[in-house]
Enzyme design. Structure first.
Site, PDB file in Angstrom:
ATOM      1  NE  ARG A  35      -3.525   0.202   2.738  1.00  0.00           N
ATOM      2  CZ  ARG A  35      -4.000   0.453   3.968  1.00  0.00           C
ATOM      3  NH1 ARG A  35      -3.862  -0.448   4.935  1.00  0.00           N
ATOM      4  NH2 ARG A  35      -4.596   1.591   4.242  1.00  0.00           N
ATOM      5  CG  HIS A  61      -7.574   6.197  11.625  1.00  0.00           C
ATOM      6  ND1 HIS A  61      -8.625   6.160  10.737  1.00  0.00           N
ATOM      7  CD2 HIS A  61      -8.121   6.441  12.832  1.00  0.00           C
ATOM      8  CE1 HIS A  61      -9.762   6.350  11.396  1.00  0.00           C
ATOM      9  NE2 HIS A  61      -9.481   6.533  12.672  1.00  0.00           N
ATOM     10  CB  CYS A  87      13.196  -3.723  17.428  1.00  0.00           C
ATOM     11  SG  CYS A  87      13.854  -2.430  18.482  1.00  0.00           S
ATOM     12  CG  ASN A 131      -7.583   9.396   4.014  1.00  0.00           C
ATOM     13  OD1 ASN A 131      -8.469   8.625   4.362  1.00  0.00           O
ATOM     14  ND2 ASN A 131      -7.786  10.409   3.196  1.00  0.00           N
TER      15      ASN A 131
HETATM   16  C1  BV8 Z   1     -11.080   2.193  19.030  1.00  0.00           C
HETATM   17  C2  BV8 Z   1      -5.716   2.676   9.700  1.00  0.00           C
HETATM   18  C3  BV8 Z   1     -11.077   1.653  21.339  1.00  0.00           C
HETATM   19  C4  BV8 Z   1      -5.333   1.281   9.354  1.00  0.00           C
HETATM   20  C5  BV8 Z   1      -8.112   2.647  10.146  1.00  0.00           C
HETATM   21  C6  BV8 Z   1     -17.602  -3.168  17.093  1.00  0.00           C
HETATM   22  C7  BV8 Z   1     -16.593  -4.117  17.181  1.00  0.00           C
HETATM   23  C8  BV8 Z   1     -15.242  -3.760  17.242  1.00  0.00           C
HETATM   24  C9  BV8 Z   1     -14.882  -2.408  17.211  1.00  0.00           C
HETATM   25  C10 BV8 Z   1     -15.910  -1.488  17.125  1.00  0.00           C
HETATM   26  C11 BV8 Z   1     -17.229  -1.840  17.066  1.00  0.00           C
HETATM   27  N1  BV8 Z   1     -17.958  -0.694  16.973  1.00  0.00           N
HETATM   28  C12 BV8 Z   1     -17.132   0.359  16.958  1.00  0.00           C
HETATM   29  C13 BV8 Z   1     -15.886  -0.104  17.077  1.00  0.00           C
HETATM   30  C14 BV8 Z   1     -14.713   0.699  17.139  1.00  0.00           C
HETATM   31  C15 BV8 Z   1     -14.007   0.657  15.787  1.00  0.00           C
HETATM   32  C16 BV8 Z   1     -14.956   1.022  14.658  1.00  0.00           C
HETATM   33  O1  BV8 Z   1     -15.301   2.185  14.498  1.00  0.00           O
HETATM   34  N2  BV8 Z   1     -15.372   0.022  13.863  1.00  0.00           N
HETATM   35  C17 BV8 Z   1     -16.291   0.281  12.777  1.00  0.00           C
HETATM   36  C18 BV8 Z   1     -15.884  -0.559  11.552  1.00  0.00           C
HETATM   37  C19 BV8 Z   1     -17.690  -0.073  13.256  1.00  0.00           C
HETATM   38  N3  BV8 Z   1     -13.014   1.676  15.915  1.00  0.00           N
HETATM   39  C20 BV8 Z   1     -11.816   1.317  16.367  1.00  0.00           C
HETATM   40  O2  BV8 Z   1     -11.466   0.168  16.584  1.00  0.00           O
HETATM   41  C21 BV8 Z   1     -10.875   2.474  16.644  1.00  0.00           C
HETATM   42  N4  BV8 Z   1     -10.308   2.285  17.943  1.00  0.00           N
HETATM   43  O3  BV8 Z   1     -12.266   2.349  19.035  1.00  0.00           O
HETATM   44  O4  BV8 Z   1     -10.343   1.873  20.142  1.00  0.00           O
HETATM   45  C22 BV8 Z   1     -10.057   1.732  22.386  1.00  0.00           C
HETATM   46  C23 BV8 Z   1     -10.053   2.828  23.233  1.00  0.00           C
HETATM   47  C24 BV8 Z   1      -9.121   2.889  24.238  1.00  0.00           C
HETATM   48  C25 BV8 Z   1      -8.164   1.870  24.374  1.00  0.00           C
HETATM   49  C26 BV8 Z   1      -8.153   0.771  23.484  1.00  0.00           C
HETATM   50  C27 BV8 Z   1      -9.101   0.707  22.473  1.00  0.00           C
HETATM   51  C28 BV8 Z   1      -9.723   2.473  15.644  1.00  0.00           C
HETATM   52  C29 BV8 Z   1     -10.263   2.782  14.254  1.00  0.00           C
HETATM   53  C30 BV8 Z   1      -9.082   3.006  13.316  1.00  0.00           C
HETATM   54  C31 BV8 Z   1      -8.965   1.853  12.340  1.00  0.00           C
HETATM   55  N5  BV8 Z   1      -7.906   2.141  11.343  1.00  0.00           N
HETATM   56  N6  BV8 Z   1      -7.110   2.936   9.300  1.00  0.00           N
HETATM   57  C32 BV8 Z   1      -5.165   1.108   7.856  1.00  0.00           C
HETATM   58  O5  BV8 Z   1      -5.465   2.041   7.088  1.00  0.00           O
HETATM   59  O6  BV8 Z   1      -4.701   0.016   7.456  1.00  0.00           O
HETATM   60  S1  BV8 Z   1      -9.700   3.039   9.694  1.00  0.00           S
HETATM   61  C33 BV8 Z   1      -9.826   2.870   7.971  1.00  0.00           C
HETATM   62  O7  BV8 Z   1     -11.173   2.612   7.686  1.00  0.00           O
HETATM   63  C34 BV8 Z   1      -9.539   4.164   7.240  1.00  0.00           C
HETATM   64  O8  BV8 Z   1      -8.560   4.933   7.885  1.00  0.00           O
HETATM   65  C35 BV8 Z   1     -10.873   4.896   7.181  1.00  0.00           C
HETATM   66  O9  BV8 Z   1     -10.929   5.909   8.146  1.00  0.00           O
HETATM   67  C36 BV8 Z   1     -11.867   3.857   7.621  1.00  0.00           C
HETATM   68  C37 BV8 Z   1     -13.028   3.706   6.709  1.00  0.00           C
HETATM   69  O10 BV8 Z   1     -12.482   3.349   5.392  1.00  0.00           O
HETATM   70  P1  BV8 Z   1     -13.351   3.620   4.038  1.00  0.00           P
HETATM   71  O11 BV8 Z   1     -14.757   3.186   4.271  1.00  0.00           O
HETATM   72  O12 BV8 Z   1     -12.702   3.251   2.776  1.00  0.00           O
HETATM   73  O13 BV8 Z   1     -13.256   5.084   3.955  1.00  0.00           O
HETATM   74  P2  BV8 Z   1     -14.362   5.948   4.330  1.00  0.00           P
HETATM   75  O14 BV8 Z   1     -15.084   5.502   5.550  1.00  0.00           O
HETATM   76  O15 BV8 Z   1     -13.689   7.223   4.439  1.00  0.00           O
HETATM   77  O16 BV8 Z   1     -15.421   5.767   3.052  1.00  0.00           O
HETATM   78  C38 BV8 Z   1     -15.092   6.236   1.763  1.00  0.00           C
HETATM   79  C39 BV8 Z   1     -16.079   7.384   1.535  1.00  0.00           C
HETATM   80  O17 BV8 Z   1     -15.600   8.187   0.506  1.00  0.00           O
HETATM   81  C40 BV8 Z   1     -17.454   6.879   1.125  1.00  0.00           C
HETATM   82  O18 BV8 Z   1     -18.459   7.555   1.845  1.00  0.00           O
HETATM   83  C41 BV8 Z   1     -17.527   7.276  -0.366  1.00  0.00           C
HETATM   84  O19 BV8 Z   1     -18.848   7.640  -0.755  1.00  0.00           O
HETATM   85  C42 BV8 Z   1     -16.669   8.494  -0.392  1.00  0.00           C
HETATM   86  N7  BV8 Z   1     -16.050   8.823  -1.690  1.00  0.00           N
HETATM   87  C43 BV8 Z   1     -15.691   7.972  -2.677  1.00  0.00           C
HETATM   88  N8  BV8 Z   1     -15.159   8.685  -3.706  1.00  0.00           N
HETATM   89  C44 BV8 Z   1     -15.168   9.998  -3.332  1.00  0.00           C
HETATM   90  C45 BV8 Z   1     -15.748  10.094  -2.054  1.00  0.00           C
HETATM   91  N9  BV8 Z   1     -15.910  11.258  -1.408  1.00  0.00           N
HETATM   92  C46 BV8 Z   1     -15.501  12.378  -2.050  1.00  0.00           C
HETATM   93  N10 BV8 Z   1     -14.930  12.365  -3.275  1.00  0.00           N
HETATM   94  C47 BV8 Z   1     -14.759  11.210  -3.939  1.00  0.00           C
HETATM   95  N11 BV8 Z   1     -14.193  11.209  -5.171  1.00  0.00           N
END
Ligand code: BV8
Length: 263
Positions: free
Chosen positions: A81, A129, A170, A112
């Site tokens: 990536r 992230h 490391c 991102n």
């Molecule tokens: C946390 C880095 C707690 C890695 C990423 C149930 C079970 C387990 C976990 C959870 C749960 N419910 C909630 C959670 C928490 C979880 C979460 O939110 N899960 C979701 C899936 C439900 N969150 C976490 O785990 C976070 N941590 O909560 O920790 C904690 C607290 C204290 C101590 C310990 C723990 C961590 C979340 C971070 C994950 N890492 N990225 C990597 O990249 O490899 S997130 C990754 O996915 C991306 O960074 C992005 O942010 C995210 C979503 O990806 P996409 O869907 O592709 O992107 P996006 O959402 O932005 O969608 C694309 C959009 O663009 C669409 O709307 C589309 O229409 C639009 N688009 C398309 N083309 C265009 C456009 N817009 C404009 N112009 C265009 N041309």
């Protein structure tokens, strides 16, 4: 005439109030997601994986469990990536934000892990992230050495037939070097999150660009602004989990919408 017609149809996507807000705003806070890089050719998390990673979804690969289960497959995904991002260019949306920041105080908090905002000339306030180009020891947290990163040949073209790649060790404690990103289930960097939240509450305009608003806690950041009556504009060709909260929505790709908002 055809261009004028196309431009008019695109301008129709804007509520006139959005163009006024863009013209008068002095402190703009941006939350960007994978959509802002889509027009550069960077796949969003929705794009199913192929080949070596086809048995995983991106959400499964971006987890500590996948890393423990198959570090070489996860490591090669991140190297691939990073190479793919190196091989593409920022798009008109990234560049418009960088240009706008010359006239107003504009802060970018991005979900991102690519560096396209920076390569377009923006200074990014928060990588919520992490980054594809940060690598650290998973035990003592020491950053990987430059020559170790050099060995990953991140400027090489992406592999057409990617193989599993053992992560380097490391130099201090022999533990594995890991990608400098936040996996699902891991806490976000607290300082980055706080700075992002503060930028939203101090703004006079918040733009939520290219995010599906699913991933928490990043997706909730603009709610801090809403609570204070700061106008929030979503820029996304599709409706999202966030749309209901936005004051205005611009149903255009960011590469089209942002240059028009600067005009
Ligand atoms: C946390 C880095 C707690 C890695 C990423 C149930 C079970 C387990 C976990 C959870 C749960 N419910 C909630 C959670 C928490 C979880 C979460 O939110 N899960 C979701 C899936 C439900 N969150 C976490 O785990 C976070 N941590 O909560 O920790 C904690 C607290 C204290 C101590 C310990 C723990 C961590 C979340 C971070 C994950 N890492 N990225 C990597 O990249 O490899 S997130 C990754 O996915 C991306 O960074 C992005 O942010 C995210 C979503 O990806 P996409 O869907 O592709 O992107 P996006 O959402 O932005 O969608 C694309 C959009 O663009 C669409 O709307 C589309 O229409 C639009 N688009 C398309 N083309 C265009 C456009 N817009 C404009 N112009 C265009 N041309």
């Amino acid at each position: 005439a055809e261009l004028a017609a196309r431009l008019n149809s695109q301008l129709d996507a804007f509520d006139p109030a959005v163009l006024d807000l863009a013209r008068t705003a002095r402190r703009v806070a941006v939350l960007s997601g994978a959509g802002v890089s889509a027009e550069s050719g960077v796949p969003t998390f929705r794009t199913p994986e192929t080949g070596l990673w086809s048995r995983y979804s991106p959400q499964e690969l971006a987890t500590p469990e996948a890393w423990e289960d198959d570090p070489a497959v996860v490591w090669s995904w991140y190297v691939q990536r990073a190479r793919m991002v190196r091989g593409v260019q920022p798009n008109a949306g990234h560049r418009a934000l960088a240009r706008w920041a010359q006239d107003v105080e504009l802060t970018i908090s991005t979900q991102n892990v690519d560096d396209l905002h920076e390569r377009a000339g923006s200074r990014v306030l928060s990588h919520l992230h992490g980054s594809l180009f940060e690598f650290r020891c998973e035990s003592c947290e020491r950053p990987a050495d430059r020559w170790q990163i050099g060995e990953l040949r991140l400027d090489a073209p992406v592999d057409t037939d990617p193989q599993p790649l053992e992560p380097p060790e490391c130099l201090e404690c022999d533990a594995r070097i890991r990608p400098g990103v936040v996996w699902f289930g891991e806490a976000l960097p607290w300082d980055a999150f706080e700075a992002a939240e503060q930028s939203m509450t101090e703004a006079d305009l918040v733009l939520v660009i290219g995010t599906s608003g699913i991933v928490q806690p990043a997706a909730s950041l603009p709610l801090a602004a809403l609570g204070l009556g700061v106008p929030v504009v979503e820029i996304n060709p599709e409706a999202t989990e966030f749309s209901a909260y936005a004051d205005y929505t611009v149903r255009l790709p960011s590469g089209t919408a942002l240059p028009l908002m600067m005009a």
